[in-house]
Design an enzyme around this catalytic site. Structure first.
Site, PDB file in Angstrom:
ATOM      1  N   HIS A 184       0.962  -1.243   0.067  1.00  0.00           N
ATOM      2  CA  HIS A 184       0.076  -0.001   0.045  1.00  0.00           C
ATOM      3  C   HIS A 184       0.900   1.455  -0.059  1.00  0.00           C
ATOM      4  O   HIS A 184       2.024   1.144   0.527  1.00  0.00           O
ATOM      5  CB  HIS A 184      -0.922  -0.043   1.362  1.00  0.00           C
ATOM      6  CG  HIS A 184      -2.023   0.921   1.245  1.00  0.00           C
ATOM      7  ND1 HIS A 184      -1.721   2.460   1.452  1.00  0.00           N
ATOM      8  CD2 HIS A 184      -3.480   0.861   0.918  1.00  0.00           C
ATOM      9  CE1 HIS A 184      -2.913   2.757   1.675  1.00  0.00           C
ATOM     10  NE2 HIS A 184      -3.780   2.081   1.508  1.00  0.00           N
TER      11      HIS A 184
ATOM     12  N   ASP B 177       2.975  -4.405   8.246  1.00  0.00           N
ATOM     13  CA  ASP B 177       1.625  -3.563   7.999  1.00  0.00           C
ATOM     14  C   ASP B 177       0.322  -4.464   8.158  1.00  0.00           C
ATOM     15  O   ASP B 177       0.201  -5.556   7.493  1.00  0.00           O
ATOM     16  CB  ASP B 177       1.511  -2.967   6.547  1.00  0.00           C
ATOM     17  CG  ASP B 177       0.228  -2.392   6.042  1.00  0.00           C
ATOM     18  OD1 ASP B 177      -0.620  -2.559   7.112  1.00  0.00           O
ATOM     19  OD2 ASP B 177       0.241  -1.735   5.117  1.00  0.00           O
TER      20      ASP B 177
ATOM     21  N   GLN C  57      -4.605  -5.142   7.081  1.00  0.00           N
ATOM     22  CA  GLN C  57      -5.513  -6.256   6.369  1.00  0.00           C
ATOM     23  C   GLN C  57      -5.604  -7.428   7.093  1.00  0.00           C
ATOM     24  O   GLN C  57      -6.403  -8.446   6.647  1.00  0.00           O
ATOM     25  CB  GLN C  57      -5.679  -6.386   4.859  1.00  0.00           C
ATOM     26  CG  GLN C  57      -5.409  -5.061   4.088  1.00  0.00           C
ATOM     27  CD  GLN C  57      -7.004  -4.574   3.797  1.00  0.00           C
ATOM     28  OE1 GLN C  57      -7.935  -5.502   4.062  1.00  0.00           O
ATOM     29  NE2 GLN C  57      -7.318  -3.372   3.671  1.00  0.00           N
TER      30      GLN C  57
ATOM     31  N   LYS D 170     -11.048  -0.446  10.048  1.00  0.00           N
ATOM     32  CA  LYS D 170     -10.982  -1.938   9.198  1.00  0.00           C
ATOM     33  C   LYS D 170     -11.642  -3.106  10.205  1.00  0.00           C
ATOM     34  O   LYS D 170     -11.745  -4.189   9.595  1.00  0.00           O
ATOM     35  CB  LYS D 170      -9.827  -2.125   8.514  1.00  0.00           C
ATOM     36  CG  LYS D 170      -9.374  -1.017   7.539  1.00  0.00           C
ATOM     37  CD  LYS D 170      -7.989  -1.464   6.973  1.00  0.00           C
ATOM     38  CE  LYS D 170      -7.382  -0.236   6.136  1.00  0.00           C
ATOM     39  NZ  LYS D 170      -8.382   0.068   4.857  1.00  0.00           N
TER      40      LYS D 170
ATOM     41  N   CYS E 188      -4.585   2.421  -3.923  1.00  0.00           N
ATOM     42  CA  CYS E 188      -3.389   2.875  -3.140  1.00  0.00           C
ATOM     43  C   CYS E 188      -2.383   1.887  -3.261  1.00  0.00           C
ATOM     44  O   CYS E 188      -1.766   1.632  -2.549  1.00  0.00           O
ATOM     45  CB  CYS E 188      -3.563   3.325  -1.828  1.00  0.00           C
ATOM     46  SG  CYS E 188      -4.806   4.557  -1.523  1.00  0.00           S
TER      47      CYS E 188
END
Length: 409
Positions: free
Chosen positions: A121, A198, A201, A224, A364
């Site tokens: 991302h 990261d 997700q 999220k 993104c």
């Protein structure tokens, strides 16, 4: 709790869009919020709205308890050793920028390497581009396999003794790929580098154990994972956070301020300058309670079933290209796709007319779009409140989209 019971806890799902029942398939961008989270935020503002840490009055004490109680919930949620390792931020983007600006600037110099991947991302690309320019370090990219996955052989070849930071997403927001971050962290550490993950997700969908992953930093966002917008988390190993300087200065994060010199509070507060995101943290804590009541293992299994079913249904549509692993067991609960000769924005527009919300664009991830040889894609992403019926409606909507543009042209 079955999926129909879960759906009843999300007020926003009980509506029509363009005269059709809402089918929300955009949870990778932001998830919907259960009534428990909405009520927790409402209760804070109605009953004990106050600043934290500073006051000794009753409302201030209750607000502080709620805020710091949420920090402990986060610690348990990702199995950190201490709440000192849990920094509240505005989101994943802020968390990664904090590591790049503080740890990166202090520990990188010319000749050093930063390793990321083509699937990242933008939030996990641009901060490293900037710190590389500022320090003279070199930015390197892990290559991708044909299905978009990362090979550990490539990891071993790319990470060298000059590598100081490795930063990789846990789950791709485009390909659905679940990266072997634990194994990548081991290779990074063998070469003397630190590992940033990261988790934007992954934290909403998988059981996270930062000690088992042995990552040095882990970042994720509340919005999220059924929580409010504007709140996120940076986890960092205590030894790193103690050596890092704050990147925001002002109230809350100080110990003593003189005319020319100041000192900082201890962890975690030295990284939380200004009035903190109190309502957001309390809402995130309520979201964690909700997700743990459902069970992260149950959520993951449900999404795997939906992804497999979606790929089965969508692959029968002529002219459909699905990106990422073909094996649904190797991907998270999202499907990114294109229909031949139909722009993704047109796909999303026709689906919206059917009450179906999907994402369209570069997500993104422009370097990944270039690797895919696609200017843009459409994406359907699933969460604990989605059903096979939602996917049936998506498939029917895609057939209708294809027929519409066939008639037009």
């Amino acid at each position: 709790m079955n999926v129909q019971d879960i759906r009843q806890l999300f007020p926003i799902l009980n509506q029509e869009v363009n005269g059709k029942p809402l089918v929300y398939l955009d949870s990778a961008a932001t998830s919907q919020k259960p009534i428990q989270v909405i009520e927790a935020i409402d209760k804070y503002y109605r009953e004990y709205n106050s600043n934290v840490h500073r006051g000794v009055h009753t409302l201030g004490t209750r607000a502080t308890d709620g805020y710091e109680g949420a920090r402990e919930k986060v610690r348990k949620f990702i199995n950190a050793k201490s709440t000192e390792e849990i920094i509240f931020t505005r989101g994943t983007t802020t968390a990664i920028n904090t590591v790049a600006a503080s740890y990166g600037r202090a520990n990188l110099q010319e000749g050093d390497e930063i390793v990321i991947s083509y699937m990242e991302h933008h939030s996990n690309i641009i901060p490293w581009q900037q710190v590389a320019k500022q320090t003279g370090a070199t930015l390197k990219y892990l290559p991708l396999q044909e299905d978009g996955s990362i090979s550990l052989d490539d990891v071993k070849e790319t990470i060298t003794s000059n590598t100081k930071i490795v930063s990789v997403m846990h789950v791709s927001n485009v390909l659905g790929v679940m990266n072997p971050v634990k194994e990548i962290a081991k290779i990074a550490h063998e070469n003397g580098a630190v590992m940033m993950v990261d988790g934007a997700q992954s934290a909403p969908h998988l059981k996270i154990d930062v000690q088992d992953l042995d990552c040095d930093f882990f970042a994720f966002s509340g919005h999220k994972m059924c929580g409010p917008t504007g709140i996120g988390v940076l986890y960092g190993k205590k030894k790193h956070l103690e050596s890092m300087d704050p990147v925001e200065f002002g109230g809350e994060m100080i110990d003593f301020v003189g005319l020319y010199e100041s000192t900082w509070k201890e962890l975690p507060w030295k990284f939380e300058g200004g009035t903190p995101i109190i309502a957001g943290a309390i809402g995130l804590g309520a979201a964690i309670d909700f997700l743990e009541e459902i069970g992260l293992d149950n959520i993951e299994a449900h999404e795997h079933r939906l992804a497999a079913y979606a790929m089965e249904r969508m692959s029968t549509i002529e002219g459909m290209t699905i990106y990422g692993p073909k094996d649904a067991s190797k991907r998270a609960g999202l499907v990114t796709f294109n229909l031949d000769d139909v722009h993704p924005h047109d796909v999303a527009t026709v689906l919206d007319a059917e009450g179906i919300a999907v994402r369209a664009g570069h997500h993104c991830a422009q370097p990944l779009m270039k690797w895919l040889k696609a200017s843009a894609t459409a994406r359907a992403s699933f969460y604990l409140y989605n059903t096979e019926e939602d996917i049936d409606k998506l498939a029917a909507g895609l057939v209708k989209t294809k027929e519409y543009f066939s008639d037009v042209f």
